[in-house]
Scaffold this motif. Structure first.
Motif, short mmCIF file in Angstrom:
data_model
loop_
_atom_site.label_atom_id
_atom_site.label_comp_id
_atom_site.label_asym_id
_atom_site.label_seq_id
_atom_site.Cartn_x
_atom_site.Cartn_y
_atom_site.Cartn_z
N SER A 484 0.95 -1.20 0.00
CA SER A 484 -0.10 0.14 -0.58
C SER A 484 1.05 1.02 0.28
O SER A 484 1.84 1.25 0.56
CB SER A 484 -1.03 0.18 1.25
N MET A 485 0.39 1.95 -0.48
CA MET A 485 0.83 3.87 -1.25
C MET A 485 -0.04 4.61 0.12
O MET A 485 -1.13 5.46 -0.33
CB MET A 485 1.24 3.53 -1.92
N THR A 486 0.07 5.27 1.22
CA THR A 486 -0.45 5.99 2.07
C THR A 486 0.11 7.43 1.90
O THR A 486 1.47 7.58 2.59
CB THR A 486 -0.98 5.55 3.17
N VAL A 487 -0.91 8.46 1.49
CA VAL A 487 -0.84 9.84 1.34
C VAL A 487 -1.92 10.63 1.91
O VAL A 487 -2.45 10.26 2.46
CB VAL A 487 -1.50 10.40 -0.41
N HIS A 488 -0.63 11.80 3.06
CA HIS A 488 -1.25 12.50 3.76
C HIS A 488 -1.12 13.71 3.32
O HIS A 488 -0.21 14.06 2.99
CB HIS A 488 -0.90 12.68 5.62
N TYR A 489 -2.12 14.73 3.54
CA TYR A 489 -2.08 16.28 2.77
C TYR A 489 -2.35 16.90 4.55
O TYR A 489 -3.56 16.56 5.15
CB TYR A 489 -2.87 17.19 1.95
N SER A 515 -8.50 4.25 -1.73
CA SER A 515 -9.37 4.27 -0.59
C SER A 515 -9.01 5.71 -0.16
O SER A 515 -7.94 6.36 0.19
CB SER A 515 -8.71 3.45 0.38
N THR A 516 -10.46 6.39 -0.79
CA THR A 516 -10.20 8.28 -0.28
C THR A 516 -10.84 9.10 1.53
O THR A 516 -11.66 8.06 1.63
CB THR A 516 -11.03 8.91 -0.70
N GLN A 517 -10.34 9.73 1.79
CA GLN A 517 -10.99 10.51 3.05
C GLN A 517 -10.57 11.65 3.11
O GLN A 517 -9.51 11.70 3.02
CB GLN A 517 -10.80 9.29 4.30
N PHE A 535 -5.21 12.35 -7.72
CA PHE A 535 -6.77 12.77 -7.13
C PHE A 535 -6.67 14.17 -6.15
O PHE A 535 -4.97 15.31 -6.48
CB PHE A 535 -6.08 11.68 -5.98
N ASP A 536 -7.39 14.36 -5.78
CA ASP A 536 -7.52 15.82 -5.07
C ASP A 536 -7.57 16.25 -3.89
O ASP A 536 -8.12 14.97 -3.56
CB ASP A 536 -8.50 17.19 -5.63
N LEU A 537 -7.21 17.20 -3.48
CA LEU A 537 -7.05 16.27 -1.70
C LEU A 537 -7.66 18.22 -0.84
O LEU A 537 -7.31 19.39 -1.41
CB LEU A 537 -5.88 16.24 -1.06
N ILE A 538 -8.00 18.13 0.19
CA ILE A 538 -8.35 18.51 1.43
C ILE A 538 -7.48 18.49 2.33
O ILE A 538 -7.39 17.85 2.25
CB ILE A 538 -10.71 18.84 2.19
N PRO A 539 -7.67 20.14 2.84
CA PRO A 539 -6.66 20.02 4.45
C PRO A 539 -7.11 18.59 5.04
O PRO A 539 -8.33 18.10 5.58
CB PRO A 539 -7.02 20.90 5.07
N GLY A 540 -6.13 17.91 5.38
CA GLY A 540 -5.93 16.32 6.47
C GLY A 540 -6.91 15.57 5.62
O GLY A 540 -6.79 14.15 6.42
N GLY A 541 -6.76 15.38 4.43
CA GLY A 541 -7.10 14.66 3.03
C GLY A 541 -5.99 13.14 3.41
O GLY A 541 -4.93 13.60 3.73
N GLN A 542 -7.02 12.24 3.46
CA GLN A 542 -5.41 10.73 3.20
C GLN A 542 -6.34 10.34 1.53
O GLN A 542 -7.93 9.77 1.17
CB GLN A 542 -5.96 10.15 4.29
N VAL A 543 -5.26 9.67 0.97
CA VAL A 543 -5.45 8.88 -0.01
C VAL A 543 -4.87 7.37 0.48
O VAL A 543 -3.37 7.58 0.47
CB VAL A 543 -5.24 8.96 -1.09
N THR A 544 -5.42 6.24 -0.26
CA THR A 544 -4.47 4.52 0.00
C THR A 544 -4.82 4.69 -1.40
O THR A 544 -6.04 3.62 -1.69
CB THR A 544 -4.38 4.21 1.35
#
Length: 594
Positions: A484-489, A515-517, A535-544
């Protein structure tokens, strides 16, 4: 072009990056550029680079005006065009397939003088004892019309290597070349030639007094001093290439020479003097009038003699920036390194890595360029074990010696058609929110494109991206490994168009899952063993992004890598956490034990 793939060269080697002395020389600085819309133009070159046998393809440089010149040497000749730096429109476009363009294969250079552009190319004869030499062609800068072609023999029949070409500012040119004698590759020679810009006629020529080993094959470092030329080479019976001599621009006679220095690179300064890199380590400023020493400075401050410098820039305040990397004697990767010298001889203003270090990621600073606010843009390259990485830009403050912005400009090196960015080069900073750049895009079929662009570098978001790659340490042959590759912003506003590039050493077993949050518009794909996600991200967003890999590789040790980058409008405090790598080993037995 290919230099981003190489480790920085040591201080005693020639430089491959000659940065402009001042942005004002381009004549394009001014607030009017702030209102001009960004643009980008691609120039696709159909022939695969690997099949051309040529030294270089796809380069861009400012021609001293508000225009950009593109050059590419391919199998069908010299491709040459001129663009407006204001809007990217093509002013002229030519292909010259005359005989002079078909044989160069060891480097070329160009220089402009008034309305003349001259291209110098080293040409090798395939059949000894026919000599090799230098082919030169002149073009009208305004129309692209070819004015003349000429050919000069190398010193003592030596096969030339990567020529240097400079304008004397008065309509003529200086050419410096080195090369190895074709019959015996342990011998070499050097030449300096002055020729007329009007027709290529030789005005004078100086061949090296000493012919020696391969060190004499390196083109001598030269720079123009007024209407004269200063050379670091084997002249005036000096037995090595590390001596300094000033030649008269009128007839090539020696005005002064010195064996007190051992320069490996040579640059003219704004005050008419010289700055050199010394082969013994360090820097010197020399009075161009008589060769006397003005000051010296050690280059070992903080890096124990392990610094490498591959770029130089004189700033508007007279300070000097030398950029490169520091190499460590242990297993640590090379780190970016900046050496900031006060131009008045006041010593070292700063020496070190001005960014937050990324201990597991190798990198170096490739280029420095003045910014319109009186500071400097730095171009970094950092990469993983597989040499995939990021080209990114940072603004260096000359007073505080800190980096105030970090903006990713390109993923490097591109390896397939879905990675549409590559090596990037800074051309100019015409206004606070505009950067002129060039880039080379490579495709999987060997084709490439030269891309020139006026970028909007406005910062719209302040934040930080980070990525963590997880996988089992071992995968049995024929088994499955879940990775898995998990991204945080974290940031102040939402960002659009975040890119994830992954290196997968094993084939997929099944599909990618995203998987997105706090994220949206996630798309994924795999090609040529590389994962692509956006992908697009909002502050605190996460994508795996997760996948199952199949253990069918014969290699015992492999690396899974993830590289993350946002839009250029995002400024990050550091890119050290934009990389994540983890090892995975394949065993021969399904049980996982050997």
């Amino acid at each position: 072009m290919m230099t981003d793939l190489l480790m920085p060269r040591k201080i005693f080697q020639p430089f491959f990056y000659l940065i402009c002395a001042a942005i004002s020389a381009f004549g394009i600085c001014g607030s009017s550029f702030a209102e001009i819309a960004p643009w980008e133009t691609s120039w696709f070159l159909p022939a695969p680079l690997v099949s051309t046998g040529k030294a270089i393809a796809g380069s861009s440089f400012m021609d001293g005006t508000q225009n950009i010149l593109n050059e590419s040497l391919l199998s069908d000749g010299l491709h040459f065009r001129r663009l407006s730096a204001v809007d990217g429109s093509v002013l002229w476009d030519i292909v010259d397939n005359d005989s002079w363009t078909t044989s160069p294969n060891s480097g070329w250079s160009q220089a402009t003088n008034n309305d003349t552009i001259v291209i110098a190319a080293a040409t090798h004869s395939s059949f000894y004892p026919y000599p090799s030499g230098m082919s030169l062609a002149a073009f009208d800068r305004n129309t692209g019309e070819k004015r003349w072609v000429t050919y000069y023999l190398g010193a003592l029949g030596a096969a030339p290597i990567a020529p240097s070409l400079l304008s004397d500012g008065a309509g003529n040119f200086f050419l410096a070349a080195g090369g190895m004698v074709q019959c015996c590759y342990n011998n070499g020679g050097q030449s300096v030639i002055k020729f007329a810009g009007a027709d290529g006629t030789i005005l004078w020529r100086r061949d090296a007094d000493v012919v020696g080993n391969q060190s004499q094959a390196i083109p001598p470092a030269i720079t123009v001093s007024g209407t004269d030329v200063v050379v670091a080479g084997s002249f005036e019976s000096m037995p090595t290439v590390s001596k300094l001599v000033k030649l008269s621009g009128v007839d090539g006679t020696t005005l002064w020479n010195s064996s007190a220095y051992a320069p490996s690179a040579l640059y003219a300064t704004h005050d008419g003097n010289l700055v050199t890199f010394l082969r013994s380590g360090g820097f010197a400023k020399i009075n161009s009038a008589d060769g006397s020493l003005l000051w010296t400075e050690s280059a070992d401050d903080g890096c124990g003699g392990n610094c490498s410098y591959n770029g130089f820039q004189e700033m508007s305040n007279g300070d000097f920036l030398f950029v490169g990397s520091v190499s460590y004697p242990d297993e640590r990767p090379d780190m970016p390194w900046l050496f900031h010298l006060r131009g008045d001889g006041g010593g070292v203003a700063y020496a070190g890595n001005p960014t937050l270090p990324a201990p597991s990621i190798a990198g170096f600073i490739i280029q420095a360029m003045p910014s319109v606010d009186g500071n400097a843009w730095l171009r970094f390259s950092q990469y993983t074990n597989s040499y995939h990485g990021l080209a990114w830009l940072a603004k260096y403050n000359l007073t505080t010696h800190t980096v105030t912005t970090s903006q990713v400009a390109a993923l490097r090196p591109p390896t397939d058609a879905q990675t549409p960015s590559g090596y990037i080069n800074l051309l100019a900073n015409p206004s606070a929110n505009r950067l002129l750049v060039s880039r080379t895009d490579y495709k999987s079929d060997g084709t490439q494109a030269t891309v020139d662009a006026l970028l909007d570098n406005t910062i719209a978001a302040q934040g930080d991206l980070d990525i963590v790659v997880t996988s089992p340490k071992v995968i049995p042959h024929g088994g499955i490994a879940h990775i898995s590759m998990t991204v945080h912003y974290t940031g102040d506003v939402a960002i659009v168009g975040v890119k994830l590039f992954g290196v997968l050493p094993l084939p997929l077993s099944g599909n990618l899952i995203c998987s997105t949050q706090g994220a949206s518009n996630c798309t994924t794909d795999v090609s040529a063993g590389h994962l692509h996600a956006s992908f697009d991200l909002i502050p605190g967003g996460q994508v795996t992004v997760s996948a199952d890999l199949l253990g069918v590789n014969s290699e015992s040790q492999m690396w899974i890598e993830g590289i993350l980058y946002g839009p250029m409008s995002l400024s990050e405090p550091s890119i050290k956490n934009n990389f994540s790598t983890t090892p995975i080993a394949e065993t021969l037995f399904a049980s996982g034990f050997e």
